[in-house]
Design an enzyme around this catalytic site. Structure first.
Site, PDB file in Angstrom:
ATOM      1  N   ILE A  38      45.112  13.015  -2.391  1.00  0.00           N
ATOM      2  CA  ILE A  38      44.965  14.107  -3.364  1.00  0.00           C
ATOM      3  C   ILE A  38      46.131  14.159  -4.347  1.00  0.00           C
ATOM      4  CG2 ILE A  38      43.547  15.544  -1.860  1.00  0.00           C
ATOM      5  CD1 ILE A  38      46.135  17.218  -1.363  1.00  0.00           C
ATOM      6  N   GLY A  39      47.000  13.155  -4.298  1.00  0.00           N
ATOM      7  CA  GLY A  39      48.167  13.146  -5.174  1.00  0.00           C
ATOM      8  C   GLY A  39      49.196  14.154  -4.696  1.00  0.00           C
ATOM      9  N   LEU A  40      50.095  14.505  -5.592  1.00  0.00           N
ATOM     10  CA  LEU A  40      51.139  15.470  -5.232  1.00  0.00           C
ATOM     11  C   LEU A  40      50.668  16.897  -5.490  1.00  0.00           C
ATOM     12  CD1 LEU A  40      54.496  13.815  -6.303  1.00  0.00           C
ATOM     13  CD2 LEU A  40      53.481  14.040  -4.042  1.00  0.00           C
ATOM     14  N   HIS A  41      49.773  17.332  -4.636  1.00  0.00           N
ATOM     15  CA  HIS A  41      49.258  18.697  -4.689  1.00  0.00           C
ATOM     16  C   HIS A  41      49.382  19.288  -3.303  1.00  0.00           C
ATOM     17  CE1 HIS A  41      47.748  18.370  -8.736  1.00  0.00           C
ATOM     18  NE2 HIS A  41      47.282  17.170  -8.419  1.00  0.00           N
ATOM     19  N   ALA A  42      49.543  20.582  -3.231  1.00  0.00           N
ATOM     20  CA  ALA A  42      49.587  21.321  -1.975  1.00  0.00           C
ATOM     21  C   ALA A  42      50.550  20.707  -0.966  1.00  0.00           C
ATOM     22  CB  ALA A  42      48.184  21.484  -1.408  1.00  0.00           C
TER      23      ALA A  42
END
Length: 97
Positions: free
Chosen positions: A12-16
């Protein structure tokens, strides 16, 4: 400026969670690390909001850096390089811990 290339591995990439794990790791180094896309402006990697706002997606090539003038007298180039290598490994992990 010492710089390290990395590729974001989290699906999800650099999220949450992945962003929180990365920012925590940066903060633990005690270094004023920045993160940027290849042609982007550097943002403070110690700021969860700034990291998430830049939208570093899965597979995104990023560059981690520390400005020499931001280093304290007790921080060495070898120590900075080691810290950036460790942060690169956190970014390239395929899942958030």
């Amino acid at each position: 400026m010492p710089e390290q290339r990395a590729v974001v591995g989290a699906e999800i990439g650099l999220h949450a969670r992945a962003a929180a794990v990365f920012v925590r790791a940066v903060t633990d180094t005690g270094l004023p690390v920045t993160i940027r896309k290849k042609d982007g402006r550097p943002v403070d990697a110690r700021s969860l909001l700034e990291v998430m706002t830049e939208d570093f997606g899965h597979g995104c090539e990023v560059f981690l850096g520390v400005a020499p003038e931001a280093l304290r007298d007790d921080q060495t180039a070898a120590g900075v390089k080691s810290a950036l290598n460790a942060l690169s490994a956190v970014l390239e992990a395929t899942e958030a811990r």
